[in-house]
Design a protein around this motif. Structure first.
Motif, PDB file in Angstrom:
ATOM      1  N   GLY A 192      -2.248  -0.355   0.104  1.00 38.03           N
ATOM      2  CA  GLY A 192      -2.690  -0.131  -1.276  1.00 38.03           C
ATOM      3  C   GLY A 192      -2.071  -1.078  -2.275  1.00 38.03           C
ATOM      4  O   GLY A 192      -2.034  -0.799  -3.467  1.00 38.03           O
ATOM      5  N   LEU A 193      -1.585  -2.247  -1.811  1.00 35.88           N
ATOM      6  CA  LEU A 193      -0.840  -3.139  -2.705  1.00 35.88           C
ATOM      7  C   LEU A 193      -1.713  -3.758  -3.795  1.00 35.88           C
ATOM      8  O   LEU A 193      -1.189  -4.255  -4.785  1.00 35.88           O
ATOM      9  CB  LEU A 193      -0.184  -4.259  -1.887  1.00 35.88           C
ATOM     10  CG  LEU A 193       1.177  -3.884  -1.301  1.00 35.88           C
ATOM     11  CD1 LEU A 193       1.678  -4.968  -0.377  1.00 35.88           C
ATOM     12  CD2 LEU A 193       2.191  -3.641  -2.401  1.00 35.88           C
ATOM     13  N   LEU A 194      -3.027  -3.762  -3.616  1.00 39.02           N
ATOM     14  CA  LEU A 194      -3.877  -4.343  -4.654  1.00 39.02           C
ATOM     15  C   LEU A 194      -4.343  -3.303  -5.662  1.00 39.02           C
ATOM     16  O   LEU A 194      -5.152  -3.595  -6.539  1.00 39.02           O
ATOM     17  CB  LEU A 194      -5.089  -5.028  -4.015  1.00 39.02           C
ATOM     18  CG  LEU A 194      -4.739  -6.256  -3.172  1.00 39.02           C
ATOM     19  CD1 LEU A 194      -5.976  -6.829  -2.525  1.00 39.02           C
ATOM     20  CD2 LEU A 194      -4.061  -7.313  -4.012  1.00 39.02           C
ATOM     21  N   GLN A 195      -3.809  -2.072  -5.539  1.00 40.40           N
ATOM     22  CA  GLN A 195      -4.227  -0.980  -6.406  1.00 40.40           C
ATOM     23  C   GLN A 195      -4.108  -1.307  -7.906  1.00 40.40           C
ATOM     24  O   GLN A 195      -5.047  -1.056  -8.662  1.00 40.40           O
ATOM     25  CB  GLN A 195      -3.406   0.271  -6.065  1.00 40.40           C
ATOM     26  CG  GLN A 195      -3.825   1.522  -6.797  1.00 40.40           C
ATOM     27  CD  GLN A 195      -5.157   2.062  -6.326  1.00 40.40           C
ATOM     28  OE1 GLN A 195      -5.539   1.846  -5.180  1.00 40.40           O
ATOM     29  NE2 GLN A 195      -5.879   2.719  -7.205  1.00 40.40           N
ATOM     30  N   PRO A 196      -2.966  -1.905  -8.388  1.00 42.61           N
ATOM     31  CA  PRO A 196      -2.872  -2.201  -9.816  1.00 42.61           C
ATOM     32  C   PRO A 196      -4.027  -3.052 -10.328  1.00 42.61           C
ATOM     33  O   PRO A 196      -4.518  -2.847 -11.437  1.00 42.61           O
ATOM     34  CB  PRO A 196      -1.544  -2.951  -9.944  1.00 42.61           C
ATOM     35  CG  PRO A 196      -0.761  -2.556  -8.778  1.00 42.61           C
ATOM     36  CD  PRO A 196      -1.731  -2.263  -7.687  1.00 42.61           C
ATOM     37  N   PHE A 197      -4.477  -4.016  -9.517  1.00 39.83           N
ATOM     38  CA  PHE A 197      -5.549  -4.899  -9.972  1.00 39.83           C
ATOM     39  C   PHE A 197      -6.886  -4.167  -9.988  1.00 39.83           C
ATOM     40  O   PHE A 197      -7.710  -4.398 -10.869  1.00 39.83           O
ATOM     41  CB  PHE A 197      -5.588  -6.150  -9.096  1.00 39.83           C
ATOM     42  CG  PHE A 197      -4.295  -6.896  -9.133  1.00 39.83           C
ATOM     43  CD1 PHE A 197      -3.977  -7.686 -10.233  1.00 39.83           C
ATOM     44  CD2 PHE A 197      -3.365  -6.762  -8.130  1.00 39.83           C
ATOM     45  CE1 PHE A 197      -2.770  -8.340 -10.306  1.00 39.83           C
ATOM     46  CE2 PHE A 197      -2.149  -7.414  -8.193  1.00 39.83           C
ATOM     47  CZ  PHE A 197      -1.850  -8.208  -9.277  1.00 39.83           C
ATOM     48  N   TYR A 251       2.201   1.225  -9.478  1.00 33.92           N
ATOM     49  CA  TYR A 251       1.895   1.461  -8.060  1.00 33.92           C
ATOM     50  C   TYR A 251       3.030   2.236  -7.392  1.00 33.92           C
ATOM     51  O   TYR A 251       2.805   3.260  -6.732  1.00 33.92           O
ATOM     52  CB  TYR A 251       1.661   0.116  -7.364  1.00 33.92           C
ATOM     53  CG  TYR A 251       1.643   0.180  -5.862  1.00 33.92           C
ATOM     54  CD1 TYR A 251       0.531   0.684  -5.200  1.00 33.92           C
ATOM     55  CD2 TYR A 251       2.732  -0.259  -5.121  1.00 33.92           C
ATOM     56  CE1 TYR A 251       0.505   0.746  -3.823  1.00 33.92           C
ATOM     57  CE2 TYR A 251       2.722  -0.200  -3.754  1.00 33.92           C
ATOM     58  CZ  TYR A 251       1.610   0.307  -3.099  1.00 33.92           C
ATOM     59  OH  TYR A 251       1.600   0.371  -1.749  1.00 33.92           O
ATOM     60  N   ALA A 252       4.275   1.739  -7.626  1.00 38.88           N
ATOM     61  CA  ALA A 252       5.436   2.394  -7.012  1.00 38.88           C
ATOM     62  C   ALA A 252       5.541   3.827  -7.478  1.00 38.88           C
ATOM     63  O   ALA A 252       5.889   4.716  -6.700  1.00 38.88           O
ATOM     64  CB  ALA A 252       6.709   1.628  -7.379  1.00 38.88           C
ATOM     65  N   LEU A 286       0.138  11.209   0.445  1.00 40.18           N
ATOM     66  CA  LEU A 286       0.104   9.809   0.856  1.00 40.18           C
ATOM     67  C   LEU A 286       0.100   8.847  -0.323  1.00 40.18           C
ATOM     68  O   LEU A 286       0.711   7.791  -0.292  1.00 40.18           O
ATOM     69  CB  LEU A 286      -1.134   9.556   1.714  1.00 40.18           C
ATOM     70  CG  LEU A 286      -0.974   9.894   3.184  1.00 40.18           C
ATOM     71  CD1 LEU A 286      -2.283   9.637   3.900  1.00 40.18           C
ATOM     72  CD2 LEU A 286       0.132   9.073   3.808  1.00 40.18           C
ATOM     73  N   GLY A 287      -0.630   9.174  -1.372  1.00 41.42           N
ATOM     74  CA  GLY A 287      -0.721   8.244  -2.499  1.00 41.42           C
ATOM     75  C   GLY A 287      -1.765   7.172  -2.246  1.00 41.42           C
ATOM     76  O   GLY A 287      -2.419   7.161  -1.202  1.00 41.42           O
ATOM     77  N   ARG A 346       3.174   5.920  -5.458  1.00 37.34           N
ATOM     78  CA  ARG A 346       3.582   6.064  -4.055  1.00 37.34           C
ATOM     79  C   ARG A 346       4.823   6.945  -3.929  1.00 37.34           C
ATOM     80  O   ARG A 346       4.886   7.827  -3.060  1.00 37.34           O
ATOM     81  CB  ARG A 346       3.870   4.686  -3.444  1.00 37.34           C
ATOM     82  CG  ARG A 346       2.653   3.812  -3.300  1.00 37.34           C
ATOM     83  CD  ARG A 346       1.691   4.325  -2.258  1.00 37.34           C
ATOM     84  NE  ARG A 346       2.229   4.231  -0.914  1.00 37.34           N
ATOM     85  CZ  ARG A 346       1.488   4.009   0.170  1.00 37.34           C
ATOM     86  NH1 ARG A 346       0.178   3.839   0.054  1.00 37.34           N
ATOM     87  NH2 ARG A 346       2.031   3.957   1.347  1.00 37.34           N
ATOM     88  N   VAL A 347       5.824   6.697  -4.808  1.00 34.61           N
ATOM     89  CA  VAL A 347       7.071   7.464  -4.697  1.00 34.61           C
ATOM     90  C   VAL A 347       6.827   8.927  -5.033  1.00 34.61           C
ATOM     91  O   VAL A 347       7.316   9.831  -4.341  1.00 34.61           O
ATOM     92  CB  VAL A 347       8.157   6.864  -5.622  1.00 34.61           C
ATOM     93  CG1 VAL A 347       9.389   7.748  -5.648  1.00 34.61           C
ATOM     94  CG2 VAL A 347       8.526   5.475  -5.167  1.00 34.61           C
ATOM     95  N   LEU A 348       6.014   9.163  -6.090  1.00 37.48           N
ATOM     96  CA  LEU A 348       5.676  10.547  -6.425  1.00 37.48           C
ATOM     97  C   LEU A 348       4.979  11.220  -5.247  1.00 37.48           C
ATOM     98  O   LEU A 348       5.218  12.395  -4.949  1.00 37.48           O
ATOM     99  CB  LEU A 348       4.769  10.586  -7.650  1.00 37.48           C
ATOM    100  CG  LEU A 348       5.458  10.536  -9.010  1.00 37.48           C
ATOM    101  CD1 LEU A 348       4.423  10.659 -10.097  1.00 37.48           C
ATOM    102  CD2 LEU A 348       6.476  11.635  -9.131  1.00 37.48           C
ATOM    103  N   ALA A 349       4.114  10.446  -4.580  1.00 41.16           N
ATOM    104  CA  ALA A 349       3.411  11.011  -3.432  1.00 41.16           C
ATOM    105  C   ALA A 349       4.392  11.404  -2.341  1.00 41.16           C
ATOM    106  O   ALA A 349       4.270  12.478  -1.744  1.00 41.16           O
ATOM    107  CB  ALA A 349       2.402   9.992  -2.904  1.00 41.16           C
ATOM    108  N   VAL A 350       5.391  10.554  -2.094  1.00 45.07           N
ATOM    109  CA  VAL A 350       6.386  10.881  -1.073  1.00 45.07           C
ATOM    110  C   VAL A 350       7.151  12.137  -1.475  1.00 45.07           C
ATOM    111  O   VAL A 350       7.375  13.037  -0.666  1.00 45.07           O
ATOM    112  CB  VAL A 350       7.355   9.693  -0.871  1.00 45.07           C
ATOM    113  CG1 VAL A 350       8.531  10.111  -0.021  1.00 45.07           C
ATOM    114  CG2 VAL A 350       6.627   8.535  -0.237  1.00 45.07           C
TER     115      VAL A 350
END
Lengths: 201, 121, 354
Positions: free
Chosen positions: C62-67, C40-41, C53-54, C44-48
């Protein structure tokens, strides 16, 4: 003596038999598989199982080295070469030398008889192993890194240095052997080999 | 992950209990002899040079087991050092041997040992 | 904890086993969770970095994205192409994941802490072995088989090329990785990972190996970092799975859960390599005030591991991929001699200084 103590005391023996059985089954696979890549994988299993046997013999250093050198380096080379040459499975194992089929089982039975004699004749039990974690000076415990290092760099320094020369020779030798020839050289060698084969036929 | 980790954990449990590693020398020698025999049989029946080479490695492993077992049962570290040297030699041998196999394959396009009988590449 | 169980409930051997099992499962869950949120990180970091936005739709931020991703992998069709070697094709993902997970039993995650209410003392490592570091290196060297076998069994030229590249790369960089660790072992004089961390507790928790032996520790750290990135097949050394050249390298033919296992193995390898860097060079759980408050050690430890994981993502967003000959030349002609020379230097300094 209660049950749990009894069980935990027989754990090394159980582990020994489990890993030994695995090693023997995998070793049979090494010689009976027709596809070399299956043989190679079976040999990796043999080596891992033997590493387990070394653990039960209280030799953790040798067990680790066994996995690093044999399973992690030598067998990777084998698998790499098998994949690189794209070796196919063979149609039949023994086409040409028929008599070996009869020699091999005879030798096998003779050697198994020797094994039986060994098991019958020798009956030694090891002294209790000391856990390397509980003693103050691990170099006093056989099989730890410290004890092996101490012996290697004092008593056996010369053989150790000799192996380094051996490895240098191996590096140079394999570089020389695997060096790609120039196209002209390759063609000359190929033609010579073809002529020779035609003559031989 | 779990089976092997549990194996290690069990071994540790046994050590904590102060249990003797009650393995007999004869078992190790028998296992070593069986593995060596299988290696010999493999060298006799197989014709593929890579598999032959692997059978030789199997025989070296069997001998290593004998050395470690004697080292353990005699309480002498020399056997384990011997195994270390044997492994180094095996590594060097594998490098050179596989280089030979590759150049053999380049020239002959076969891995059958019966067809590599001209004493030259 | 062992003492607690022994006095209250169980036979000592069973107590030891119960404690080890609980810790093993806990560490396993911890690493899996870290891996899930690293993916997930990473996005998000790549998006930044790339000014986007990611993923931010599933759950808060988007914290539940991995699941969601995991569910997607589970419900996808499990495709096995016709031409593959079926047994090896199925075994390969497991072969790459199992060694990556097995190293967890020797890693020290924290000091001996006291659980507040129950007043039980728990050391935060499963076991310590006399040959701990060699155990780790042995299992790392087995990780290559999953990739090689997967590439070969797929029976596709992209996969085969990816597998061959990867095995050559991992063998080459493993040497430099192991040799860089020798300079650390020279300082602490043991291979037991727990003792290595304990040896770095001086100077108020700041006597880390990276500062040791007049700069050779620092050189060793850099060599380790570079070869660790190459070992885990990450950018800029991600040739085995170079999208633009090999489609996806060794896992081109994999889909659904088998692909997820390869993916998981890659990220678990990243995490364990970061843990090893933390333990060997950055003092493990050591830091200011750990002696007074043992629980602080865990936060230091996790912080250091996350720093390395962030570094991986940062590199991915910044650097271009190397060419294959550049990779091999760099590994064999620069990194390996540098590591050897560093050992020599470290040994001389250790001989004079101690």
């Amino acid at each position: 003596m209660d049950l749990v103590t009894q069980i935990s005391q027989s754990i090394p023996a159980i582990l020994f038999f489990a890993t030994a059985a695995l090693a023997v089954v995998a070793a049979f696979n090494v010689i009976l598989q027709r596809n070399p890549i299956y043989s190679a994988i079976a040999l990796i299993v043999v080596m891992m199982a033997l590493a387990g046997v070394f653990l039960t013999l209280a030799s953790p250093f040798i067990a680790a080295i066994q996995v690093i050198v044999y399973a992690g380096a030598i067998m990777v080379l084998f698998v790499f070469v098998i994949m690189l040459l794209n070796v196919r499975a063979e149609e039949s194992i023994t086409d040409k030398v028929k008599y070996l089929k009869f020699v091999a089982p005879a030798l096998f039975i003779a050697l198994l008889a020797e094994v039986g004699a060994i098991v019958g004749a020798i009956d030694a039990v090891a002294k209790p192993a000391i856990s390397a974690n509980t003693v103050a000076d691990p170099s006093k415990v056989n099989g730890t890194v410290e004890s092996i290092a101490q012996a290697m760099f004092t008593t056996y320094l010369l053989p150790f240095e000799a192996t380094s020369v051996l490895i240098l020779m191996a590096i140079v030798g394999s570089m020389l052997l695997a060096k790609r020839e120039t196209p002209e050289e390759a063609k000359m060698a190929y033609d010579a080999a073809r002529d020779y084969r035609e003559q031989a036929d | 992950m779990l089976p092997v980790s549990f194996g290690l954990a069990l071994l540790q449990t046994a050590e904590i209990a102060g249990a003797p590693l009650n393995i007999k020398l004869s078992w190790c020698l028998a296992l070593s002899a069986v593995l060596f025999t299988i290696g010999v049989a493999g060298v006799l029946v197989q014709r593929n040079v890579i598999v032959l080479f692997m059978c030789v490695e199997l025989m070296l492993n069997a001998v290593n087991l004998t050395l470690v077992a004697f080292s353990r049962f005699l309480g002498d570290i020399t056997g384990q050092l011997f195994v270390f040297i044997v492994m180094t030699v095996a590594a060097a041998e594998a490098a050179v041997g596989l280089a030979i196999i590759i150049s053999l394959f380049r020239n002959r396009e076969t891995l059958n040992v019966d067809e590599a009988d001209l004493l030259k590449l | 904890m062992e003492e607690f169980l022994k006095t209250n409930l169980l036979h000592p051997n069973v107590a030891w086993l119960v404690e080890a099992s609980i810790k093993m499962v806990a560490f396993w869950l911890f690493v899996t969770l870290v891996v899930a949120y690293t993916t997930y990180a990473e996005r998000r970091v790549l998006a930044v970095i790339q000014n986007r936005l990611g993923p931010n739709r599933v759950g808060p931020f988007g914290l539940l994205q991995p699941f969601a991703e995991l569910l997607k992998f589970i419900f996808k069709e499990d495709l096995v192409p016709l031409a593959v070697n079926k047994w090896l094709y199925i075994a390969a993902p497991a072969v790459s994941l199992v060694p990556a997970m097995m190293v967890l039993i020797v890693y020290p995650f924290g000091p001996e802490v006291t659980i507040p209410i129950l007043n039980i003392k728990v050391p935060l490592y499963v076991t310590h072995m006399n040959v701990g570091l060699m155990y780790v290196l042995a299992l790392t060297s087995l990780g290559v088989y999953g990739i090689v076998i997967g590439g070969w069994a797929s029976n596709s030229k992209y996969s085969l090329l990816g597998g061959l590249r990867s095995s050559a790369q991992m063998i080459s960089y493993e040497l430099a990785l192991s040799l860089s660790l020798v300079a650390v072992i020279l300082q602490v004089g043991t291979l037991d990972l727990v003792k290595i961390v304990e040896a770095q507790s001086g100077w108020g928790g700041m006597r880390w190996n990276i500062f040791g032996l007049m700069g050779t520790g620092f050189i060793a750290f850099w060599i380790y970092l570079i070869s660790a990135i190459a070992e885990t097949n990450r950018v800029p050394f991600d040739l085995p799975e170079a999208e633009t050249e090999l489609v996806a390298g060794f896992h081109t033919e994999y889909s659904a859960l088998k692909f997820a296992l390869f993916f998981l193995a890659e990220y678990v390898n990243m995490t364990t390599v970061s843990v090893l860097a933390t333990v060997m060079f950055l003092g493990g759980w050591n830091g200011p005030l750990v002696a007074q408050f043992p629980w602080l050690g865990i936060f230091y430890f996790i912080g250091k591991v996350f720093f390395f994981l962030f570094l991986y993502i940062w590199l991915r967003g910044t650097l271009p991929r190397l060419r294959y000959d550049q990779l091999m030349n760099f590994g064999w002609k620069f990194l390996l001699p540098a590591a050897l020379f560093n050992i020599l230097l470290a040994a001389v300094i250790a001989l004079i200084a101690y």
